[in-house]
Write an enzyme that holds these catalytic residues in place. Structure first.
Site, PDB file in Angstrom:
ATOM      1  N   ASP A 136       2.839  -3.713 -25.877  1.00  0.00           N
ATOM      2  CA  ASP A 136       3.533  -4.930 -25.486  1.00  0.00           C
ATOM      3  C   ASP A 136       3.419  -5.888 -26.667  1.00  0.00           C
ATOM      4  O   ASP A 136       2.315  -6.281 -27.045  1.00  0.00           O
ATOM      5  CB  ASP A 136       2.839  -5.508 -24.241  1.00  0.00           C
ATOM      6  CG  ASP A 136       3.770  -6.313 -23.372  1.00  0.00           C
ATOM      7  OD1 ASP A 136       4.510  -7.130 -23.927  1.00  0.00           O
ATOM      8  OD2 ASP A 136       3.730  -6.132 -22.139  1.00  0.00           O
TER       9      ASP A 136
ATOM     10  N   ASP B  33       8.194  -8.835 -25.511  1.00  0.00           N
ATOM     11  CA  ASP B  33       8.144  -9.892 -24.511  1.00  0.00           C
ATOM     12  C   ASP B  33       9.236 -10.945 -24.765  1.00  0.00           C
ATOM     13  O   ASP B  33       9.439 -11.357 -25.908  1.00  0.00           O
ATOM     14  CB  ASP B  33       6.750 -10.547 -24.605  1.00  0.00           C
ATOM     15  CG  ASP B  33       6.437 -11.455 -23.445  1.00  0.00           C
ATOM     16  OD1 ASP B  33       6.346 -10.954 -22.312  1.00  0.00           O
ATOM     17  OD2 ASP B  33       6.270 -12.677 -23.667  1.00  0.00           O
TER      18      ASP B  33
ATOM     19  N   GLU C  86      12.451  -7.136 -23.242  1.00  0.00           N
ATOM     20  CA  GLU C  86      12.402  -7.778 -21.924  1.00  0.00           C
ATOM     21  C   GLU C  86      13.455  -8.875 -21.906  1.00  0.00           C
ATOM     22  O   GLU C  86      13.368  -9.831 -22.676  1.00  0.00           O
ATOM     23  CB  GLU C  86      11.021  -8.387 -21.657  1.00  0.00           C
ATOM     24  CG  GLU C  86      10.926  -8.898 -20.227  1.00  0.00           C
ATOM     25  CD  GLU C  86      10.003 -10.089 -20.034  1.00  0.00           C
ATOM     26  OE1 GLU C  86       9.628 -10.350 -18.880  1.00  0.00           O
ATOM     27  OE2 GLU C  86       9.658 -10.775 -21.021  1.00  0.00           O
TER      28      GLU C  86
ATOM     29  N   HIS D 191       4.836  -6.403 -13.631  1.00  0.00           N
ATOM     30  CA  HIS D 191       3.737  -7.306 -13.308  1.00  0.00           C
ATOM     31  C   HIS D 191       4.188  -8.739 -13.024  1.00  0.00           C
ATOM     32  O   HIS D 191       3.351  -9.605 -12.805  1.00  0.00           O
ATOM     33  CB  HIS D 191       2.726  -7.282 -14.458  1.00  0.00           C
ATOM     34  CG  HIS D 191       3.336  -7.772 -15.737  1.00  0.00           C
ATOM     35  ND1 HIS D 191       4.369  -7.111 -16.374  1.00  0.00           N
ATOM     36  CD2 HIS D 191       3.094  -8.868 -16.476  1.00  0.00           C
ATOM     37  CE1 HIS D 191       4.721  -7.787 -17.450  1.00  0.00           C
ATOM     38  NE2 HIS D 191       3.955  -8.861 -17.537  1.00  0.00           N
ATOM     39  N   ASP D 192       5.493  -8.984 -13.081  1.00  0.00           N
ATOM     40  CA  ASP D 192       6.022 -10.326 -12.815  1.00  0.00           C
ATOM     41  C   ASP D 192       6.847 -10.386 -11.529  1.00  0.00           C
ATOM     42  O   ASP D 192       7.358 -11.455 -11.186  1.00  0.00           O
ATOM     43  CB  ASP D 192       6.939 -10.769 -13.970  1.00  0.00           C
ATOM     44  CG  ASP D 192       6.222 -10.875 -15.298  1.00  0.00           C
ATOM     45  OD1 ASP D 192       5.029 -11.255 -15.303  1.00  0.00           O
ATOM     46  OD2 ASP D 192       6.847 -10.584 -16.331  1.00  0.00           O
TER      47      ASP D 192
HETATM   48  C1  NOJ Z   1       6.936 -12.185 -19.763  1.00  0.00           C
HETATM   49  C2  NOJ Z   1       5.708 -11.484 -19.296  1.00  0.00           C
HETATM   50  O1  NOJ Z   1       6.081 -10.302 -18.647  1.00  0.00           O
HETATM   51  C3  NOJ Z   1       4.964 -12.448 -18.407  1.00  0.00           C
HETATM   52  O2  NOJ Z   1       3.927 -11.825 -17.705  1.00  0.00           O
HETATM   53  C4  NOJ Z   1       4.473 -13.571 -19.270  1.00  0.00           C
HETATM   54  O3  NOJ Z   1       3.846 -14.541 -18.451  1.00  0.00           O
HETATM   55  C5  NOJ Z   1       5.623 -14.222 -20.027  1.00  0.00           C
HETATM   56  N1  NOJ Z   1       6.532 -13.276 -20.599  1.00  0.00           N
HETATM   57  C6  NOJ Z   1       5.096 -15.059 -21.152  1.00  0.00           C
HETATM   58  O4  NOJ Z   1       4.628 -14.228 -22.186  1.00  0.00           O
END
Ligand code: NOJ
Ligand code: MG
Length: 532
Positions: free
Chosen positions: A99, A201, A264, A325-326
């Site tokens: 990541d 990210d 992402e 995870h989000d």
């Molecule tokens: C996306 C990530 O998946 C998330 O978990 C994170 O809080 C934000 N970007 C900031 O890096």
């Protein structure tokens, strides 16, 4: 087709390192823990493991606040542990994806300390500093993704710095060539250690409007939405210059064969596909999160698959994601019966699938008591936190579900004693067995992994059906998104015969099908045509 590059053929499994496996009884997962579970991933049948950040970090955003791009936080282990992980993974023919978090660093990164030291610091321009607005307030109306203003005033210099996320996550200035060079070096550091690719990210955030214009109001903003949605992110993200930055990242990877670059990106599909870049100079896989956001019914899903397929640029390879995870867990969103349909959909659509740890055993929403909340977003904007989808992996019915010998950093799901890998692995009716069989079928049939997609019309309203085919075979997937059984008439007159390869209902009696059949409620199945 069989020689297609691994990241088109294969599947990606996301391990959130804090929650996958603890090896040193501190209640937090770590790299040695992941290494210990590589046999499980190989047994399951995935091709790559994507590991969320494990770099040195104060953990304000649980590792997405990086203080050193070229190290391992002691909480997770050492560089030697990382090298061992890569070696053990490669020994099992598993790829390792890191990541990469280039949009912002931690406030504790030495670069930021230097940048903050004075207005004339050589690294001042590595971050985004602006004078206050005439009234002394923030330079513009941009909002943090975690709520509140995206600008924090630094008392010493009187200027504000920009942070798209927490104030502990200052944004880097990617217009500065020194920043770009330093970040390219970080990529090479890991490429030279043998990593097989990166998930980047918030890649669509990297460059902001040069004039820092105010974002326009979002007319569709509704109560209950996170504050970031008050404004349309017109000037703070998805700027045209981002494609030059991505092309440069790609160029860094180019000398290393078969590496993958995943972005992402949360954008509508017509903007999303722009990230393949002109002549495919963008990311290999712009993460496609549509299955997470779409209403869960056959018609909406059929439409979005067709429109996504139609929007792809020539040569652009599709991909699909059910969870991360989000996002709330898939089993929480659609329920246990449909979680099996979701698995079959994810693993039979055309494109690289990404699985989220725990989804393969059907972990659902885990309620987090207030005193155990960890996610800073939950503290800023209650109800938006992501702890419920970050709970420890459930391996067996021992203490702490085999995750750790100590109390885990987040509570376990209350069903961990009965929903775990150990009790599902030999159960022919379990979700885990279904995932494993699906992954096996993808390896056995190139039609499923890299074959063409063709939607099948004329199905009942709750049913989605499609073929995947190549020179070797034609497979037909029929999925019931409703709880009622449906009579299916296959469209071909005097049609071919089909053999059943797999059903989500393991007790289905027929093994061959011609013309039509009854599809159970919440049933999905995969057929293979007897003569391709
Ligand atoms: C996306 C990530 O998946 C998330 O978990 C994170 O809080 C934000 N970007 C900031 O890096
Ligand atoms: Mg540990």
């Amino acid at each position: 087709m069989a020689d297609t590059v691994w990241w088109k053929r294969g599947t990606v499994y996301q391990a959130y390192p804090r929650s996958f496996q603890d090896s040193d009884a501190d209640g937090v997962g770590d790299l040695r823990g992941i290494t210990r579970r590589l046999d499980y991933l190989a047994w399951l049948g995935v091709d790559a493991v994507w590991i969320s950040p494990f770099y040195p970090s104060p953990m304000a955003d649980y590792g997405y606040d990086v203080a050193d791009y070229c190290g391992v936080d002691p909480l997770f282990g050492t560089l030697a542990d990382f090298d061992a992980l890569v070696a053990e993974a490669h020994f099992r023919r598993l790829k390792v994806i890191l990541d990469f978090v280039p949009n912002h660093t931690s406030i504790a990164h030495p670069w930021f300390a230097e940048s903050r030291a004075s207005r004339t610091s050589p690294k001042r321009d590595w971050y985004i500093w602006r004078d206050p607005a005439p009234d002394g307030g923030p330079p513009n109306n941009w909002i943090s993704n975690f709520g509140g203003p995206a600008w924090t005033r630094d008392e010493a210099s009187g200027q504000y710095y920009y942070h798209a996320f927490l104030r502990e996550q200052p944004d880097l200035n990617w217009r500065n060539p020194e920043v770009r060079a330093a970040m390219h070096d970080a990529l090479r550091f890991w490429l030279d250690r043998g990593v097989d690719g990166f998930r980047v990210d918030v890649i669509w955030h990297l460059i902001k409007d040069e004039g820092f214009r105010d974002n326009p109001e979002n007319p569709n903003f509704a109560a209950g939405q996170a504050e970031i949605n008050r404004f349309a992110q017109v000037y703070s993200a998805d700027r045209p210059e981002v494609f030059d930055i991505i092309a440069e990242l790609r160029a860094v990877l180019a000398p290393y064969p078969e590496r993958v670059l995943i972005g992402e990106i949360y954008l509508p599909v017509e903007r999303l596909v722009a990230y393949y870049g002109a002549n495919l100079t963008g990311v290999d896989l712009p993460f496609n999160f549509q299955l997470i956001q779409a209403p869960w019914n056959a018609r909406s899903l059929a439409d979005l698959i067709e429109s996504y397929e139609a929007a792809l640029p020539p040569g652009g390879w599709p991909n699909w994601v059910l969870g991360n995870h989000d996002q709330p867990r898939i089993a929480a969103r659609v329920g246990p019966a449909q979680a099996a349909i979701a698995a079959m959909l994810l693993l039979t659509l055309r494109g690289t699938p990404t699985l989220y740890y725990g989804d393969e055993i059907g972990v659902a929403h885990v309620s987090i008591p207030p005193e155990r909340v960890r996610d800073p977003w939950e503290r800023n904007e209650p109800g938006h936190g992501r702890d419920p989808e970050r709970t420890p992996m459930q391996w067996d019915d021992s203490c702490h579900a085999g995750f750790s010998d100590a109390e885990p950093w987040l509570p376990l799901s209350p069903d961990a004693a009965t929903r775990n890998v150990e009790c599902q692995r030999d159960d022919a009716t379990s979700l885990l067995t279904l995932y494993r069989r699906l992954l096996r079928l993808r390896r056995d049939h190139t039609a499923l992994s890299v074959g063409a997609y063709r939607g099948l019309p004329g199905m009942p309203d709750t049913v989605l059906a499609y073929d995947r085919h190549d020179d070797a075979a034609t497979l037909r997937i029929v999925l019931n998104f409703g709880a009622e059984q449906q009579t299916i008439t296959l469209p071909e007159e005097r049609g071919p015969r089909w053999s059943l390869l797999l059903s989500t209902h393991p007790d289905r009696p027929e093994t061959t099908i011609a013309g039509g059949f009854v599809l159970g409620g919440d049933e999905g199945l995969i057929l293979i045509r007897d003569h391709p």
